[in-house]
Motif scaffolding. Structure first.
Motif, PDB file in Angstrom:
ATOM      1  N   LEU A 299      39.779  -5.409  19.385  1.00 25.23           N
ATOM      2  CA  LEU A 299      40.400  -6.617  18.845  1.00 25.23           C
ATOM      3  C   LEU A 299      40.495  -7.675  19.927  1.00 25.23           C
ATOM      4  CD1 LEU A 299      43.314  -4.979  16.856  1.00 25.23           C
ATOM      5  CD2 LEU A 299      41.518  -6.405  15.849  1.00 25.23           C
ATOM      6  N   GLN A 300      40.142  -8.897  19.555  1.00 26.92           N
ATOM      7  CA  GLN A 300      40.318 -10.031  20.464  1.00 26.92           C
ATOM      8  C   GLN A 300      41.401 -10.938  19.881  1.00 26.92           C
ATOM      9  OE1 GLN A 300      38.564 -10.976  23.570  1.00 26.92           O
ATOM     10  NE2 GLN A 300      40.568 -11.936  23.406  1.00 26.92           N
ATOM     11  N   PRO A 301      42.626 -10.863  20.435  1.00 28.03           N
ATOM     12  CA  PRO A 301      43.691 -11.738  19.928  1.00 28.03           C
ATOM     13  C   PRO A 301      43.450 -13.179  20.369  1.00 28.03           C
ATOM     14  CG  PRO A 301      44.568  -9.898  21.258  1.00 28.03           C
ATOM     15  CD  PRO A 301      43.100  -9.970  21.503  1.00 28.03           C
ATOM     16  N   GLU A 302      43.891 -14.119  19.560  1.00 28.48           N
ATOM     17  CA  GLU A 302      43.857 -15.533  19.962  1.00 28.48           C
ATOM     18  C   GLU A 302      44.961 -15.799  20.972  1.00 28.48           C
ATOM     19  OE1 GLU A 302      43.989 -18.394  16.780  1.00 28.48           O
ATOM     20  OE2 GLU A 302      42.204 -17.537  15.837  1.00 28.48           O
ATOM     21  N   GLY A 303      44.708 -16.739  21.868  1.00 26.37           N
ATOM     22  CA  GLY A 303      45.742 -17.115  22.824  1.00 26.37           C
ATOM     23  C   GLY A 303      45.849 -16.128  23.972  1.00 26.37           C
ATOM     24  N   ARG A 304      46.979 -16.138  24.631  1.00 26.97           N
ATOM     25  CA  ARG A 304      47.143 -15.363  25.863  1.00 26.97           C
ATOM     26  C   ARG A 304      48.092 -14.180  25.716  1.00 26.97           C
ATOM     27  NH1 ARG A 304      45.565 -17.732  30.858  1.00 26.97           N
ATOM     28  NH2 ARG A 304      46.915 -16.158  31.774  1.00 26.97           N
ATOM     29  N   MET A 305      48.798 -14.089  24.583  1.00 25.94           N
ATOM     30  CA  MET A 305      49.850 -13.067  24.479  1.00 25.94           C
ATOM     31  C   MET A 305      49.239 -11.673  24.311  1.00 25.94           C
ATOM     32  SD  MET A 305      52.954 -12.659  21.722  1.00 25.94           S
ATOM     33  CE  MET A 305      53.610 -14.302  21.905  1.00 25.94           C
ATOM     34  N   THR A 325      46.519   0.893  19.753  1.00 21.99           N
ATOM     35  CA  THR A 325      46.773   2.097  20.548  1.00 21.99           C
ATOM     36  C   THR A 325      46.680   1.828  22.056  1.00 21.99           C
ATOM     37  OG1 THR A 325      44.455   2.722  20.218  1.00 21.99           O
ATOM     38  CG2 THR A 325      46.082   3.720  18.746  1.00 21.99           C
ATOM     39  N   SER A 326      45.968   0.772  22.439  1.00 20.10           N
ATOM     40  CA  SER A 326      45.933   0.324  23.840  1.00 20.10           C
ATOM     41  C   SER A 326      45.743  -1.177  23.803  1.00 20.10           C
ATOM     42  CB  SER A 326      44.724   0.879  24.602  1.00 20.10           C
ATOM     43  OG  SER A 326      44.918   2.189  25.031  1.00 20.10           O
ATOM     44  N   GLY A 327      46.473  -1.885  24.618  1.00 24.19           N
ATOM     45  CA  GLY A 327      46.246  -3.316  24.655  1.00 24.19           C
ATOM     46  C   GLY A 327      46.865  -3.892  25.899  1.00 24.19           C
ATOM     47  N   GLY A 328      46.328  -5.018  26.292  1.00 22.40           N
ATOM     48  CA  GLY A 328      46.866  -5.653  27.485  1.00 22.40           C
ATOM     49  C   GLY A 328      45.980  -6.802  27.886  1.00 22.40           C
ATOM     50  N   PHE A 329      46.114  -7.158  29.141  1.00 23.33           N
ATOM     51  CA  PHE A 329      45.401  -8.305  29.683  1.00 23.33           C
ATOM     52  C   PHE A 329      44.132  -7.801  30.353  1.00 23.33           C
ATOM     53  CE2 PHE A 329      44.694 -11.346  33.185  1.00 23.33           C
ATOM     54  CZ  PHE A 329      44.624 -12.529  32.459  1.00 23.33           C
ATOM     55  N   ALA A 330      43.010  -8.433  30.027  1.00 28.39           N
ATOM     56  CA  ALA A 330      41.730  -8.066  30.629  1.00 28.39           C
ATOM     57  C   ALA A 330      41.429  -9.034  31.765  1.00 28.39           C
ATOM     58  CB  ALA A 330      40.624  -8.109  29.584  1.00 28.39           C
ATOM     59  N   PRO A 331      41.589  -8.606  33.018  1.00 29.19           N
ATOM     60  CA  PRO A 331      41.408  -9.537  34.137  1.00 29.19           C
ATOM     61  C   PRO A 331      40.017 -10.153  34.197  1.00 29.19           C
ATOM     62  CG  PRO A 331      42.595  -7.598  34.874  1.00 29.19           C
ATOM     63  CD  PRO A 331      42.119  -7.314  33.468  1.00 29.19           C
ATOM     64  N   PRO A 336      43.761 -11.523  26.691  1.00 27.57           N
ATOM     65  CA  PRO A 336      44.187 -10.212  26.205  1.00 27.57           C
ATOM     66  C   PRO A 336      43.084  -9.546  25.379  1.00 27.57           C
ATOM     67  CG  PRO A 336      45.197 -11.933  24.883  1.00 27.57           C
ATOM     68  CD  PRO A 336      44.434 -12.620  25.988  1.00 27.57           C
ATOM     69  N   VAL A 337      43.062  -8.225  25.389  1.00 26.56           N
ATOM     70  CA  VAL A 337      42.218  -7.436  24.489  1.00 26.56           C
ATOM     71  C   VAL A 337      43.043  -6.256  24.010  1.00 26.56           C
ATOM     72  CG1 VAL A 337      40.011  -8.061  25.577  1.00 26.56           C
ATOM     73  CG2 VAL A 337      41.254  -6.021  26.368  1.00 26.56           C
ATOM     74  N   ALA A 338      42.607  -5.670  22.902  1.00 27.39           N
ATOM     75  CA  ALA A 338      43.322  -4.504  22.378  1.00 27.39           C
ATOM     76  C   ALA A 338      42.340  -3.594  21.670  1.00 27.39           C
ATOM     77  CB  ALA A 338      44.416  -4.948  21.403  1.00 27.39           C
ATOM     78  N   MET A 339      42.702  -2.318  21.589  1.00 22.29           N
ATOM     79  CA  MET A 339      41.983  -1.421  20.693  1.00 22.29           C
ATOM     80  C   MET A 339      43.004  -0.707  19.826  1.00 22.29           C
ATOM     81  SD  MET A 339      40.601   1.772  23.043  1.00 22.29           S
ATOM     82  CE  MET A 339      39.859   0.949  24.445  1.00 22.29           C
ATOM     83  N   GLY A 340      42.558  -0.294  18.660  1.00 19.83           N
ATOM     84  CA  GLY A 340      43.477   0.385  17.759  1.00 19.83           C
ATOM     85  C   GLY A 340      42.714   0.936  16.584  1.00 19.83           C
ATOM     86  N   TYR A 341      43.461   1.519  15.655  1.00 16.13           N
ATOM     87  CA  TYR A 341      42.851   2.079  14.458  1.00 16.13           C
ATOM     88  C   TYR A 341      43.182   1.211  13.256  1.00 16.13           C
ATOM     89  CZ  TYR A 341      41.610   6.342  16.900  1.00 16.13           C
ATOM     90  OH  TYR A 341      41.045   7.236  17.761  1.00 16.13           O
ATOM     91  N   VAL A 342      42.175   0.988  12.419  1.00 15.40           N
ATOM     92  CA  VAL A 342      42.411   0.314  11.138  1.00 15.40           C
ATOM     93  C   VAL A 342      41.707   1.104  10.038  1.00 15.40           C
ATOM     94  CG1 VAL A 342      42.692  -2.023  12.069  1.00 15.40           C
ATOM     95  CG2 VAL A 342      40.402  -1.217  11.433  1.00 15.40           C
ATOM     96  N   ALA A 343      42.191   0.942   8.812  1.00 12.70           N
ATOM     97  CA  ALA A 343      41.490   1.499   7.655  1.00 12.70           C
ATOM     98  C   ALA A 343      40.054   0.998   7.696  1.00 12.70           C
ATOM     99  CB  ALA A 343      42.190   1.056   6.376  1.00 12.70           C
ATOM    100  N   SER A 344      39.104   1.870   7.354  1.00 15.09           N
ATOM    101  CA  SER A 344      37.685   1.579   7.589  1.00 15.09           C
ATOM    102  C   SER A 344      37.214   0.289   6.933  1.00 15.09           C
ATOM    103  CB  SER A 344      36.824   2.752   7.119  1.00 15.09           C
ATOM    104  OG  SER A 344      37.092   3.869   7.943  1.00 15.09           O
ATOM    105  N   ASP A 345      37.844  -0.102   5.821  1.00 10.58           N
ATOM    106  CA  ASP A 345      37.460  -1.357   5.152  1.00 10.58           C
ATOM    107  C   ASP A 345      37.637  -2.577   6.058  1.00 10.58           C
ATOM    108  OD1 ASP A 345      36.940   0.074   2.922  1.00 10.58           O
ATOM    109  OD2 ASP A 345      38.726  -0.551   1.804  1.00 10.58           O
ATOM    110  N   PHE A 346      38.470  -2.430   7.097  1.00  8.12           N
ATOM    111  CA  PHE A 346      38.793  -3.580   7.949  1.00  8.12           C
ATOM    112  C   PHE A 346      38.141  -3.477   9.322  1.00  8.12           C
ATOM    113  CE2 PHE A 346      42.077  -2.985   4.808  1.00  8.12           C
ATOM    114  CZ  PHE A 346      42.172  -4.252   4.260  1.00  8.12           C
ATOM    115  N   ALA A 347      37.215  -2.511   9.453  1.00 13.52           N
ATOM    116  CA  ALA A 347      36.663  -2.221  10.785  1.00 13.52           C
ATOM    117  C   ALA A 347      35.420  -3.038  11.108  1.00 13.52           C
ATOM    118  CB  ALA A 347      36.353  -0.727  10.892  1.00 13.52           C
TER     119      ALA A 347
END
Lengths: 378, 124
Positions: A299-305, A325-331, A336-347
């Motif tokens: 996941l690529q969130p918009e903005g810096r949070m 399940t993991s997320g934070g700031f990508a130097p 920021p970037v994140a990874m996580g699980y979503v229902a397959s329809d949203f993947a």
């Protein structure tokens, strides 16, 4: 360990502990060990140094094990009863990533498996520090007659990662240049009998060096004295692996998640898919056939949070569809970037989702991983 | 102009009835690299001890609490763009917000710079 009052769990030390302290590292408890989370220059500087030159990591807290039996076929079959990878088909010196599975196809731990170049009666395993006691019990409970598990707790493990890693290590072990990604060989490194693999947990080219514990300090000092090398702690190890899209056990994978859900189907080779015969194969083969109910995504969130572990993921209609399940700031990206699980329809790549961070709704897009391209030497 | 500190490592530098709030040098060193700051809206009324802002390092998010009660009269938007300023100059350019004190008596509950230095010795 020194004696300690009953009831308290003393933190264990790696053979390099005093060096971390002397370097001014901030030490934190991790998986029962007192480990460096960062050194004086800080997580972002350590992260960027690893991407630019070479970082040296103490990963001696991880479990180094040897599965020992009469021949390669026997030890491979013993391990194939516990993992979904093709172990029998490993050629000497080849390394493979796999997972110990429970009967429901959930992941007990993830691990590296190496068929040594120099002996055909064993497989070398590297398992996660937090899981190692459980892994040892689990493996021993399931071993057939004639195959045993040795705990190599007289060895330390150093990781040397980054674009300059090869040049640095080759000064002390010229044969290191001959290794390609996911291969390994025994070699003398500055006079110590080491076992070196070309692999790591950063997305960069690099090596993991298994060294006798009593030689670990000298090797650490030698590598750290090289001009390209800086020490790197667990903080940057985590941000590096996040950018590389690699799973952290206990967060991105656990006893509930299957390798297919986790996007690790690439680590289940064709013969095992055809033959089955690993724990949870019913679920896993079904998921390979029809697709899993949920998937691990980037996941690529918009903005810096930053959106951290546990952040709810919602769809455009505001329905809960998953969790970070993991997320934070990508130097490397400065974002920021994140990874996580979503229902397959949203993947699907490009899907617009919403992350809920401290009550605020942050738009985020499903993006491919890794977030930062791997630079392995294949 | 006097600077006061909280046990949670916020500071407030008071001039007349307004104060400039930020985190101490100790706090920034403990956090490590700051990568994100979330500031309150100007005009928001804060009560002493309430969450005033959020500061995130690579590793984790931490709350910044209001050292005293009052109205937010300015925020330092520059640190939203360059959060590293909080590490580089926490007591100067790395300030978070300015507050108009509604009860100057609350300052008596905070530590002076000297008391804060002593407090740091007890926790490290």
């Amino acid at each position: 360990m020194a004696s300690s009052p009953p009831g308290s769990a003393p933190l264990r030390h790696t053979p390099l502990h005093s060096r971390h302290v002397a370097l001014g590292a901030r030490m934190v408890p991790f998986a029962g060990y007192d480990m460096p989370v960062q050194y004086a220059k800080g997580i972002i500087a350590e992260h960027q140094h690893t991407r630019k030159a070479a970082g040296l990591f103490d990963v001696s807290h991880m479990g180094q094990l040897a599965l020992v039996g009469p021949d390669h076929a026997s030890v491979s079959r013993a391990l194939e009863a516990l993992v979904p990878a093709d172990i029998l088909g490993l050629v000497p010196g080849q390394q493979r990533y796999s997972q110990l599975l429970n009967d429901q196809g959930g992941i007990i731990d993830d691990l590296m498996v190496t068929r040594p170049l120099d002996s055909d009666d064993r497989l070398l395993l590297v398992v996660n520090a937090a899981c190692k006691e459980g892994d040892i019990r689990h493996i021993r409970q399931h071993l057939p007659e004639g195959v045993g598990l040795e705990v190599l707790d007289d060895r330390a493990l150093l990781a040397l990662q980054g674009p300059e890693a090869e040049a640095v290590l080759a000064r002390h072990a010229p044969e290191a240049r001959n290794l390609s990604f996911m291969t390994a060989a025994p070699m003398q490194v500055a006079g110590s009998a080491c076992h070196v693999s070309r692999s790591g947990y950063t997305g960069e080219d690099g090596f993991e060096i298994s060294v006798p514990a009593d030689r670990a300090g000298a090797l650490w000092d030698l590598l750290l004295a090289e001009p390209e090398v800086e020490p790197v702690g667990l903080g940057a190890r985590d941000s590096l692996r996040l950018e590389a899209g690699l799973c952290l056990y206990g967060h991105d994978i656990n006893e509930e998640t299957s390798p297919v859900e986790a996007g690790l189907a690439w680590s289940i080779q064709r013969r095992r898919r055809q033959e089955g015969g690993f724990p949870g194969s019913h679920r896993i083969l079904e998921e390979l056939e029809n697709g899993p109910l949920r998937r691990r995504i980037g996941l690529q969130p918009e903005g810096r949070m930053p959106a951290r572990e546990g952040t709810e993921i919602k769809d455009a209609a505001g329905e809960l569809v998953g969790e970070v399940t993991s997320g934070g700031f990508a130097p490397t990206l400065g974002a920021p970037v994140a990874m996580g699980y979503v229902a397959s329809d949203f993947a699907r790549e490009g899907t617009q989702l919403t992350l809920v961070v401290r009550g605020k709704e942050i738009p985020a897009q499903v993006v491919p991983m890794p977030f930062v391209a791997h630079r392995y030497k294949r | 102009m006097t600077t006061y500190y909280t046990k949670d490592h916020e500071y407030i530098r008071v001039e007349g009835d307004t104060g400039t709030v930020g985190i101490s040098d100790y706090a920034q060193s403990q956090l490590g690299d700051v990568v994100f700051v979330e500031l309150p809206a100007v005009g928001k009324t804060l009560t002493k001890g309430a969450e005033a802002a959020v500061v995130e390092s690579v590793k984790a998010a931490s709350e910044v609490y209001a050292p005293v009660s009052g109205e937010v009269i300015a925020v330092n938007s520059a640190i939203e763009e360059t959060p590293a300023t909080v590490n580089e100059d926490p007591l100067g350019d790395g300030w978070f917000l300015k507050i108009r004190l509604s009860n100057a008596g609350e300052l008596q509950e905070l530590m002076t710079e000297e008391q804060y230095e002593d407090y740091l010795k007890t926790i490290s």
